[in-house]
Scaffold this active site. Structure first.
Site, PDB file in Angstrom:
ATOM      1  N   GLU A 145      69.749   3.678  66.246  1.00 14.57           N
ATOM      2  CA  GLU A 145      68.731   3.779  65.204  1.00 14.57           C
ATOM      3  C   GLU A 145      68.531   5.201  64.731  1.00 14.57           C
ATOM      4  O   GLU A 145      68.520   5.473  63.550  1.00 14.57           O
ATOM      5  CB  GLU A 145      67.403   3.238  65.737  1.00 14.57           C
ATOM      6  CG  GLU A 145      67.225   1.773  65.398  1.00 14.57           C
ATOM      7  CD  GLU A 145      65.951   1.211  65.940  1.00 14.57           C
ATOM      8  OE1 GLU A 145      65.328   1.835  66.817  1.00 14.57           O
ATOM      9  OE2 GLU A 145      65.582   0.121  65.497  1.00 14.57           O
ATOM     10  N   LYS A 168      17.058   7.969  79.792  1.00 14.62           N
ATOM     11  CA  LYS A 168      18.317   7.943  80.544  1.00 14.62           C
ATOM     12  C   LYS A 168      19.031   9.291  80.465  1.00 14.62           C
ATOM     13  O   LYS A 168      19.492   9.819  81.479  1.00 14.62           O
ATOM     14  CB  LYS A 168      19.238   6.854  79.993  1.00 14.62           C
ATOM     15  CG  LYS A 168      18.685   5.458  80.077  1.00 14.62           C
ATOM     16  CD  LYS A 168      19.635   4.441  79.502  1.00 14.62           C
ATOM     17  CE  LYS A 168      19.878   4.595  78.028  1.00 14.62           C
ATOM     18  NZ  LYS A 168      18.701   4.346  77.196  1.00 14.62           N
ATOM     19  N   GLU A 172      27.096   9.991  72.182  1.00 14.78           N
ATOM     20  CA  GLU A 172      26.080   9.658  71.207  1.00 14.78           C
ATOM     21  C   GLU A 172      25.530  10.903  70.532  1.00 14.78           C
ATOM     22  O   GLU A 172      25.346  10.943  69.332  1.00 14.78           O
ATOM     23  CB  GLU A 172      24.950   8.911  71.911  1.00 14.78           C
ATOM     24  CG  GLU A 172      24.425   7.749  71.139  1.00 14.78           C
ATOM     25  CD  GLU A 172      23.564   6.889  72.021  1.00 14.78           C
ATOM     26  OE1 GLU A 172      23.654   5.665  71.883  1.00 14.78           O
ATOM     27  OE2 GLU A 172      22.803   7.412  72.837  1.00 14.78           O
ATOM     28  N   ARG A 184       7.006   4.257  81.106  1.00 11.10           N
ATOM     29  CA  ARG A 184       8.312   4.033  81.699  1.00 11.10           C
ATOM     30  C   ARG A 184       8.161   3.727  83.175  1.00 11.10           C
ATOM     31  O   ARG A 184       7.393   4.378  83.875  1.00 11.10           O
ATOM     32  CB  ARG A 184       9.175   5.275  81.534  1.00 11.10           C
ATOM     33  CG  ARG A 184       9.350   5.697  80.103  1.00 11.10           C
ATOM     34  CD  ARG A 184      10.066   7.008  80.045  1.00 11.10           C
ATOM     35  NE  ARG A 184      10.280   7.393  78.660  1.00 11.10           N
ATOM     36  CZ  ARG A 184       9.471   8.210  78.003  1.00 11.10           C
ATOM     37  NH1 ARG A 184       8.420   8.718  78.611  1.00 11.10           N
ATOM     38  NH2 ARG A 184       9.713   8.517  76.755  1.00 11.10           N
TER      39      ARG A 184
END
Lengths: 106, 581
Positions: free
Chosen positions: B76, B293, B317, B449
């Site tokens: 190829e 967290k 994030e 919390r």
């Protein structure tokens, strides 16, 4: 079959075109033997006196296999006149061989 | 006999077919040693799934690492192109060719240039290959992609017969060969049915795009005469070549440490038996949005950096600057650790790569930075690029890898509902050693919390809910109020305390009242008793009086009778006797 046969039947004739052919074969395999005899016949009939034929046994010169991009054998290379042409097979299809050699079929 | 079997199991002495190691990361592990020695192996897959690279890596690694020269027959790509393709992997094909370690032979085949004029065979290819093998003493051969012959030559009958002869011939030559083939349509593995010629080992490569993110996978379809992994293994192509990542390493033989790592929150350490997490353990912090967290993770990062340990923080994030700014507000200063080089952030959107690339990126960064603590914040975002099971399998591998390296890892996970399931979204809860759950407790118009330790392997941990307070001095945990009305936190907890004090006062006064009433009752009762007693006394007196009267009557009667007897002058003795008595 170790001989490297070369047929020099060279003639500077009126057409000015001379055929340089190279036939690569593998020893005395049936395909090779057939190819040699078929090609000789074609040349003698259609190209008498204006061709140069080299027959190479690839078994003897395996490095040629790579440089000449050989896959299938027997292989006929038409080096001149241009364009180059490659034909594989035992040359039993004479029509095709003649067309590839740009010769008129008779 | 049982003993014998046991011994055999330990030593793993099973007769195996001889194998040739490929040198490709992970592949030898799956195949338990490599591909069959001296036999052809078929590698098939769609265009662009890495067949050529895998086979080229097989050749180069063979030459470099195992001192086995190899021939690469390319149908190829030209030798130059191949050299360029693998130059980025650090393989210098030119030099290897000059050193006679490998030989690349480009087979050019073009139908338009070739006329077929009768019977032919592929002896040319045989001679060519044989010459190449003999010229460098090759032990490895790759034919990539031999199916191209079918596009160059039209006589299928000859081709098929010749291919069969070729594979026999390769076996006779005793070279370990890889033959690549394009994936066929439907059920066939290759377009030209090469699998019918090569039957010892077939490896299927796959390139799938799911949710616009591509993952390459490798599967061993068959491998005669040996055990092998049968799963689909994701693999990667990057600057180090191909790496196959076995989904799980086959053993669970990790070293363990009983060293502890403080969490940075003293109260949390107290909950965890007073010392914190185990070194080399995995910690999951799960909770709904805004429960802190990231703050917990930052605490751990800060604490470990304070102790001159290195920490690698994967943020999926927030950007590093965002995290640093936000953590400043709770008195956690990460910038200084960053400047010292103890802390490193790696922020990337999950959609940047596929999961596997993420995994490899992590592997690499971890290897490079050599941290003690790794934080992934949050893993939930990875679900956007893969299914839950894929994320899970990736995390398993990551955890495996981290634990082998003796690293402590903290994952944060966002749970979408407030109902705490026994499973987290990513299903990793069973894998982790310590699971902290942070939860919003909404009550009385307030959100507070609460923190629980869902599990913590190998240590005595508190089973209590703590209120989790984020102040500008950091994070603290306080005992929540557990009363008949449930868990109370925040101002409700304070209110409840006040209410309780009031209740105590009220209860005290009520008791006093009751006491007084009892007193009064007792007095009434006593009075009644006195009345009854006096009544009884008068009755008794009455009766006594009757007795006395009767006695008197009796005495009087007697004296009267004596008098009468005296008068009669008789029976004086009896009278005297009676008197004596």
């Amino acid at each position: 079959m170790s001989e490297l046969r070369q047929a020099h039947e060279f003639d500077e004739d009126k057409d000015g075109g001379s055929y340089v052919l190279r036939l690569l074969v593998t020893g005395a395999s049936p395909n090779s033997t057939r190819a040699i005899s078929n090609l000789k016949e074609i040349c003698e009939t259609h190209l008498k006196g204006k061709y140069e034929l080299e027959i190479v046994d690839v078994y003897q010169q395996p490095f040629i296999a790579e440089s000449e991009q050989i896959i299938a054998l027997p292989l006929l290379i038409k080096k001149s006149p241009l364009p180059q042409k490659r034909m594989i097979g035992d040359m039993s299809d004479i029509e095709k061989v003649l067309r590839s050699l740009s010769l008129p079929a008779k | 006999m049982a003993k014998e079997r046991k011994k055999e199991k330990r030593n793993f002495v099973y007769p195996q077919i001889p194998k040739t190691p490929t040198g490709i990361t992970g592949l030898d592990e799956i195949t338990q040693g490599g591909i069959p020695k001296g036999r052809p192996t078929l590698i098939c897959g769609e265009a662009g799934c890495g067949k050529t690279l895998l086979s080229l890596e097989f050749i180069t690694r063979g030459a470099l690492e195992f001192n086995e020269p190899g021939v690469f027959m390319a149908f190829e790509e030209k030798s130059e192109e191949l050299a360029m393709n693998v130059a980025s992997l650090g393989f210098d094909l030119h030099k290897l060719q000059a050193d006679k370690k490998i030989k690349i032979d480009y087979v050019h085949i073009d139908r338009s240039e070739i006329e077929e004029t009768g019977e032919y065979d592929l002896d040319g290819l045989f001679i060519r290959l044989g010459y190449a093998i003999d010229s460098i003493g090759a032990k490895r051969v790759v034919l990539d992609t031999i199916e191209n012959l079918f596009s160059g030559l039209s006589n299928q009958a000859i081709l098929r017969a010749e291919l069969r002869r070729l594979f026999h011939w390769l076996k006779e030559k005793g070279v370990t060969a890889i033959i690549t083939g394009e994936r066929g349509h439907g059920v066939s593995l290759t377009r030209q049915g090469l699998e019918e010629y090569v039957s010892d080992c077939v490896i299927l490569l796959d390139h799938r795009v799911i949710n616009q993110i591509s993952t390459r996978r490798l599967r061993i379809v068959k491998y005669r005469g040996t055990v092998h992994g049968t799963n689909e293994y994701p693999f990667l192509i990057d600057e180090d070549g191909i790496s196959v990542l076995p989904v799980t390493s086959l053993k669970l033989e990790k070293e363990v440490s009983s060293e502890r790592i403080p969490s940075g929150i003293p109260a949390l350490d107290n909950m965890l038996g007073g010392k914190g997490f185990f070194k080399g353990s995995s910690i999951l912090v799960s909770g709904t949005a805004g429960t802190g967290k990231t703050s917990i993770a930052a605490c751990l990062a800060n604490e470990s950096c304070n102790q001159k340990k290195r920490c690698l923080y994967f943020a999926f994030e927030e950007s590093p600057n965002q995290i640093i700014r936000n953590m400043k507000s709770i008195d956690i200063h990460l910038q200084k650790h960053l400047d010292k080089g103890l802390l490193k952030f790696h922020a990337s959107r999950p959609t940047l790569h596929g999961l596997e690339e993420h995994l490899v990126a992590m592997h690499k960064l971890i290897k490079k930075f050599d941290p003690d603590v790794v934080i992934l914040d949050p893993i939930t975002n990875l679900v956007t690029i893969g299914s839950v099971s894929e994320v899970k399998s990736m995390l398993i591998r990551l955890i495996d890898f981290l634990l082998e390296e003796q690293l402590t890892v903290m994952f944060t996970a966002l749970s979408l509902n407030t109902v705490i399931n026994e499973q987290t979204d990513e299903g990793v809860s069973s894998l982790v050693d310590t699971w902290l759950s942070v939860r919003d407790i909404e009550f009385n118009g307030e959100r507070n919390r609460g923190m629980y330790i869902m599990k913590s392997r190998g240590m005595k941990h508190s089973n209590q809910v703590r209120e989790f307070i984020i102040t500008d001095k950091g994070i603290d945990l306080v005992d929540v109020y557990l009363g008949p009305e449930g868990i109370l936190t925040g101002s409700a907890r304070e209110a409840q305390k006040l209410q309780e004090q009031t209740e105590i006062a009220l209860r005290d006064s009520a008791i006093e009242l009751k006491n007084r009433e009892i007193d009064r009752k007792r007095k009434v009762l006593e009075a009644k008793i006195a009345g009854l007693q006096s009544e009884f006394e008068s009755a008794e007196e009455e009766l006594n009086r009757i007795y006395v009267q009767e006695d008197l009557v009796k005495k009087i009667k007697e004296s009267n009778r004596q008098k009468i007897t005296g008068l009669r002058r008789g029976q004086e003795d009896t009278v005297k006797k009676k008197e004596k008595r």
